[in-house]
Motif scaffolding. Structure first.
Motif, short mmCIF file in Angstrom:
data_model
loop_
_atom_site.label_atom_id
_atom_site.label_comp_id
_atom_site.label_asym_id
_atom_site.label_seq_id
_atom_site.Cartn_x
_atom_site.Cartn_y
_atom_site.Cartn_z
N THR A 101 60.65 36.19 75.59
CA THR A 101 59.78 35.07 75.24
C THR A 101 58.37 35.31 75.77
OG1 THR A 101 60.43 33.88 77.25
CG2 THR A 101 61.66 33.40 75.25
N GLY A 102 57.43 34.77 75.00
CA GLY A 102 56.05 34.75 75.40
C GLY A 102 55.62 33.30 75.49
N ASN A 103 54.89 32.94 76.51
CA ASN A 103 54.44 31.56 76.71
C ASN A 103 52.94 31.51 76.82
OD1 ASN A 103 57.10 30.22 77.15
ND2 ASN A 103 57.21 31.74 78.78
N ALA A 104 52.37 30.40 76.33
CA ALA A 104 50.92 30.23 76.41
C ALA A 104 50.62 28.73 76.39
CB ALA A 104 50.23 30.91 75.24
N ALA A 105 49.42 28.39 76.79
CA ALA A 105 48.96 27.00 76.76
C ALA A 105 47.48 26.98 76.42
CB ALA A 105 49.20 26.33 78.11
N ALA A 106 47.08 25.89 75.77
CA ALA A 106 45.67 25.69 75.42
C ALA A 106 45.36 24.21 75.54
CB ALA A 106 45.39 26.17 73.99
N ALA A 107 44.12 23.90 75.87
CA ALA A 107 43.70 22.50 75.99
C ALA A 107 43.74 21.84 74.63
CB ALA A 107 42.30 22.41 76.60
N LYS A 108 44.29 20.65 74.58
CA LYS A 108 44.40 19.89 73.32
C LYS A 108 43.01 19.42 72.91
CE LYS A 108 46.47 15.82 71.36
NZ LYS A 108 47.15 14.55 71.67
N GLU A 109 42.63 19.73 71.68
CA GLU A 109 41.33 19.34 71.12
C GLU A 109 41.51 18.06 70.32
OE1 GLU A 109 38.42 21.13 71.47
OE2 GLU A 109 39.42 22.64 72.68
N ASN A 110 40.54 17.17 70.47
CA ASN A 110 40.61 15.90 69.71
C ASN A 110 39.50 15.83 68.70
OD1 ASN A 110 42.90 14.89 70.95
ND2 ASN A 110 41.70 14.11 72.66
#
Length: 141
Positions: free
Chosen positions: A132-141
């Motif tokens: 598995t590869g995991n990542a995160a990004a800030a939610k844009e509104n």
């Protein structure tokens, strides 16, 4: 000339040539080592393939998290954007075995991409586990 063997009175080079001597010794040793050499090369190739699969999973997760984070700006479903981006970044048989998930947690869009690890060559047989590869990004509104 050659040395004389005191036990038989014969020239050693003559005795060696009659019995065949060391001819073929290298070939016999190479044939004996060939399975070990082959197994080592296969193991190294499989390790490289495992590492490459981890790299692909991480890259696909990065792209999926980014696309899911900006999905609201594009008026697109977060789940669809995540799935599309995760699979678009993969090629061939890795795309077929990919499982992509995205979710929102504390203002971050997190993505996880799981890929099956192929045995020796992609598309023939896969190991029964996934990386598995995991990542995160800030939610844009």
């Amino acid at each position: 000339m050659g040395e004389v063997d005191t036990g038989t009175g014969q020239d050693r080079t003559t005795a060696r040539s009659r019995t065949g001597g060391d001819q073929g010794q290298v070939a016999v040793e190479f044939v004996g080592m060939l399975p070990i050499i082959t197994a080592t090369l296969v193991l190294l190739w499989q390790c490289a393939l495992l590492g490459y699969t981890y790299t692909l999973a991480g890259d696909a997760a990065d792209r999926a998290a980014h696309e899911a984070a900006v999905a609201d700006l594009r008026r697109e479903s977060r789940g669809e954007a995540c799935e599309r981006a995760g699979k678009e970044s993969l090629e061939g048989d890795w795309r077929k075995s990919a499982r992509t998930e995205c979710w929102v947690d504390s203002g971050l869009v997190k993505a996880e991409v799981a890929l099956k690890v192929p045995v020796l060559f992609p598309g023939i047989v896969d190991f029964p586990f996934s990386v598995t590869g995991n990542a995160a990004a800030a939610k844009e509104n």
